[in-house]
Scaffold this motif. Structure first.
Motif, PDB file in Angstrom:
ATOM      1  N   THR A  25       0.834  -1.205   0.000  1.00 15.46           N
ATOM      2  CA  THR A  25       0.000   0.000   0.000  1.00 15.46           C
ATOM      3  C   THR A  25       0.869   1.255   0.000  1.00 15.46           C
ATOM      4  O   THR A  25       2.028   1.231   0.417  1.00 15.46           O
ATOM      5  CB  THR A  25      -0.937   0.050   1.225  1.00 15.46           C
ATOM      6  OG1 THR A  25      -0.141   0.036   2.417  1.00 15.46           O
ATOM      7  CG2 THR A  25      -1.906  -1.112   1.240  1.00 15.46           C
ATOM      8  N   LYS A  46       0.744   4.985   1.591  1.00 17.71           N
ATOM      9  CA  LYS A  46       0.086   5.856   2.563  1.00 17.71           C
ATOM     10  C   LYS A  46       0.293   7.296   2.112  1.00 17.71           C
ATOM     11  O   LYS A  46       1.416   7.703   1.791  1.00 17.71           O
ATOM     12  CB  LYS A  46       0.655   5.627   3.962  1.00 17.71           C
ATOM     13  CG  LYS A  46       0.437   4.217   4.488  1.00 17.71           C
ATOM     14  CD  LYS A  46       1.092   4.031   5.851  1.00 17.71           C
ATOM     15  CE  LYS A  46       0.883   2.618   6.357  1.00 17.71           C
ATOM     16  NZ  LYS A  46       1.611   1.604   5.529  1.00 17.71           N
ATOM     17  N   CYS A  47      -0.771   8.062   2.139  1.00 16.43           N
ATOM     18  CA  CYS A  47      -0.733   9.444   1.672  1.00 16.43           C
ATOM     19  C   CYS A  47      -1.363  10.352   2.724  1.00 16.43           C
ATOM     20  O   CYS A  47      -2.299   9.949   3.425  1.00 16.43           O
ATOM     21  CB  CYS A  47      -1.512   9.610   0.365  1.00 16.43           C
ATOM     22  SG  CYS A  47      -1.106   8.408  -0.934  1.00 16.43           S
ATOM     23  N   ASP A  73      -5.681  15.220   6.420  1.00 15.84           N
ATOM     24  CA  ASP A  73      -6.377  14.060   5.839  1.00 15.84           C
ATOM     25  C   ASP A  73      -5.360  12.968   5.523  1.00 15.84           C
ATOM     26  O   ASP A  73      -4.206  13.261   5.187  1.00 15.84           O
ATOM     27  CB  ASP A  73      -7.117  14.472   4.559  1.00 15.84           C
ATOM     28  CG  ASP A  73      -8.272  13.544   4.226  1.00 15.84           C
ATOM     29  OD1 ASP A  73      -8.455  12.534   4.935  1.00 15.84           O
ATOM     30  OD2 ASP A  73      -8.988  13.825   3.250  1.00 15.84           O
ATOM     31  N   LYS A  74      -5.805  11.732   5.653  1.00 17.93           N
ATOM     32  CA  LYS A  74      -4.968  10.573   5.306  1.00 17.93           C
ATOM     33  C   LYS A  74      -5.772   9.617   4.439  1.00 17.93           C
ATOM     34  O   LYS A  74      -6.981   9.479   4.627  1.00 17.93           O
ATOM     35  CB  LYS A  74      -4.511   9.820   6.565  1.00 17.93           C
ATOM     36  CG  LYS A  74      -3.594  10.584   7.468  1.00 17.93           C
ATOM     37  CD  LYS A  74      -2.967   9.669   8.521  1.00 17.93           C
ATOM     38  CE  LYS A  74      -3.959   9.104   9.509  1.00 17.93           C
ATOM     39  NZ  LYS A  74      -3.310   8.321  10.574  1.00 17.93           N
ATOM     40  N   TRP A  75      -5.082   8.965   3.511  1.00 13.97           N
ATOM     41  CA  TRP A  75      -5.736   7.938   2.704  1.00 13.97           C
ATOM     42  C   TRP A  75      -4.683   6.956   2.204  1.00 13.97           C
ATOM     43  O   TRP A  75      -3.484   7.224   2.302  1.00 13.97           O
ATOM     44  CB  TRP A  75      -6.527   8.550   1.546  1.00 13.97           C
ATOM     45  CG  TRP A  75      -5.701   9.170   0.451  1.00 13.97           C
ATOM     46  CD1 TRP A  75      -5.387   8.623  -0.767  1.00 13.97           C
ATOM     47  CD2 TRP A  75      -5.110  10.491   0.446  1.00 13.97           C
ATOM     48  NE1 TRP A  75      -4.632   9.499  -1.515  1.00 13.97           N
ATOM     49  CE2 TRP A  75      -4.452  10.644  -0.800  1.00 13.97           C
ATOM     50  CE3 TRP A  75      -5.069  11.530   1.366  1.00 13.97           C
ATOM     51  CZ2 TRP A  75      -3.777  11.807  -1.130  1.00 13.97           C
ATOM     52  CZ3 TRP A  75      -4.387  12.690   1.033  1.00 13.97           C
ATOM     53  CH2 TRP A  75      -3.754  12.817  -0.202  1.00 13.97           C
ATOM     54  N   GLU A  76      -5.120   5.827   1.730  1.00 13.48           N
ATOM     55  CA  GLU A  76      -4.221   4.811   1.190  1.00 13.48           C
ATOM     56  C   GLU A  76      -4.674   4.391  -0.195  1.00 13.48           C
ATOM     57  O   GLU A  76      -5.871   4.425  -0.497  1.00 13.48           O
ATOM     58  CB  GLU A  76      -4.183   3.568   2.100  1.00 13.48           C
ATOM     59  CG  GLU A  76      -3.526   3.797   3.440  1.00 13.48           C
ATOM     60  CD  GLU A  76      -3.367   2.503   4.237  1.00 13.48           C
ATOM     61  OE1 GLU A  76      -3.714   1.426   3.693  1.00 13.48           O
ATOM     62  OE2 GLU A  76      -2.891   2.572   5.378  1.00 13.48           O
ATOM     63  N   ILE A  77      -3.712   4.017  -1.018  1.00  6.57           N
ATOM     64  CA  ILE A  77      -4.020   3.433  -2.319  1.00  6.57           C
ATOM     65  C   ILE A  77      -3.194   2.157  -2.480  1.00  6.57           C
ATOM     66  O   ILE A  77      -2.146   2.005  -1.842  1.00  6.57           O
ATOM     67  CB  ILE A  77      -3.740   4.404  -3.492  1.00  6.57           C
ATOM     68  CG1 ILE A  77      -2.282   4.883  -3.485  1.00  6.57           C
ATOM     69  CG2 ILE A  77      -4.690   5.584  -3.456  1.00  6.57           C
ATOM     70  CD1 ILE A  77      -1.932   5.804  -4.636  1.00  6.57           C
ATOM     71  N   GLY A 112      -4.158  10.701  -7.064  1.00  6.10           N
ATOM     72  CA  GLY A 112      -4.695  10.848  -5.714  1.00  6.10           C
ATOM     73  C   GLY A 112      -4.502  12.248  -5.164  1.00  6.10           C
ATOM     74  O   GLY A 112      -5.388  12.805  -4.503  1.00  6.10           O
ATOM     75  N   LYS A 154      -7.372  15.049  -4.237  1.00 10.26           N
ATOM     76  CA  LYS A 154      -7.446  15.647  -2.899  1.00 10.26           C
ATOM     77  C   LYS A 154      -7.442  17.163  -2.977  1.00 10.26           C
ATOM     78  O   LYS A 154      -8.182  17.838  -2.229  1.00 10.26           O
ATOM     79  CB  LYS A 154      -6.275  15.147  -2.042  1.00 10.26           C
ATOM     80  CG  LYS A 154      -6.397  15.452  -0.564  1.00 10.26           C
ATOM     81  CD  LYS A 154      -7.649  14.854   0.062  1.00 10.26           C
ATOM     82  CE  LYS A 154      -7.704  13.343  -0.037  1.00 10.26           C
ATOM     83  NZ  LYS A 154      -8.899  12.788   0.630  1.00 10.26           N
TER      84      LYS A 154
END
Length: 313
Positions: free
Chosen positions: A14, A16-17, A28-32, A50, A54
């Motif tokens: 993954t 992590k962003c 903000d945090k998200w994963e791809i 991504g 955002k």
């Protein structure tokens, strides 16, 4: 004046962003998913997509963004190139140039372990320090060295590779790197499990570890906390190797603090106490009282360090 930045931590499974304010606040945090198909050709475009999404979602103009910091598994050279990232199926690649072309924003890339060390210095267990050594004890042993708030990268991007420091010249079994006697062979989760197997074979002492079908590093520390004698011997041997190696690195970089992270660090303060004791035996007098602390950022260390990387460029 810019108000925001992005921190990206690229792993084999993954990515992590995170979107940050420049003071380190995570907005903000998200994963791809890390798409390694076709030589990992979609990894950087997916990150760029991504980020663009955002910015649109948060109604942020690119002019308000300082840039993108990114941590990756592999040595990163000063010009932003990575020679090879096996887990990503990449050969030589200029990360900074390619991601800049995809996003139109400034990019700064760094080795993931070094970047995690920077994150712990900025927002974690080493907060307030300017000089830091971090050892990440997981499946392997990663590391990062910070001097005057700057990552030590070296000529080939291999600065801070403490896991491959020679600590046992008598070792006969090769490390994954091809050398023999590396710290990683004794201080990683797999290394501790190996020390346990060897101790169980060499000793007849009773131990709860004998009840385990496959002994793990966690089993060793759990038994140690219950005052299991054989577990104590294993932990002491682990701590001696790690403490000795950290003392050598400390004599070179003279850190304010040493931070230990990774899965093995979940053993907690008992691990720190053991390593601190051994470290002080070997450390140069001026460095002898350097505190050893646990990392506290967990999975956020990489994104925090990546953000700091772009802010410090």
């Amino acid at each position: 004046m810019s108000k925001y930045c992005f921190g990206i931590d690229v792993g084999g499974t993954t990515i992590k962003c995170a979107l940050f304010l420049n003071d380190g606040t995570i907005l903000d945090k998200w994963e791809i998913k890390t798409n390694t198909d076709n030589g990992g050709e979609r990894i950087l475009p997916d990150i760029a997509d991504g980020i663009e999404a955002k910015l649109k979602e948060k109604k942020i103009d690119k002019a308000e963004v300082e840039g993108i910091g990114i941590g990756l598994p592999g040595p990163i050279e000063e010009n932003g190139e990575i020679a090879c990232a096996v887990n990503l199926h990449w050969g030589r690649k200029n990360i900074e140039k390619e991601l800049n072309e995809l996003t139109g924003m400034a990019v700064k890339a760094g080795n993931d372990a070094n970047v995690a060390a920077l994150g712990e210095m900025w927002r974690g267990g080493g907060k307030g320090a300017k000089n830091l050594i971090m050892a990440t004890l997981g499946t392997g042993v990663g590391g990062g060295i910070i001097v005057n708030e700057r990552i030590v990268t070296g000529a080939h991007g291999a600065g801070g590779e403490i896991g491959h420091a020679l600590v046992n010249p008598h070792e006969t079994i090769p490390c994954n790197c091809g050398n023999k006697g590396c710290l990683e062979q004794y201080a990683s989760a797999t290394g501790i499990a190996r020390l346990a197997r060897e101790a169980l074979e060499a000793s007849q002492k009773a131990s709860v570890l004998r009840e385990k079908e496959r002994v793990t590093a966690k089993d060793v520390f759990d038994a140690y906390k219950e005052q299991d004698e054989l577990a104590g011997e294993i932990v002491e041997k682990f701590a001696r190797y790690l403490g000795h190696a950290l003392a050598i690195f400390a004599s070179v970089s003279d850190p304010d603090v040493i931070v230990i992270g990774g899965g093995v660090s979940k053993a907690g303060e008992v691990l720190v106490d053991c390593v601190q004791k051994q470290y002080e035996k070997f450390a140069f007098s001026a460095c002898k009282k350097t505190p050893i602390k646990l990392a506290i950022l967990g999975n956020d260390a990489g994104i925090c360090g990546a953000a700091k990387l772009i802010l410090s460029r």
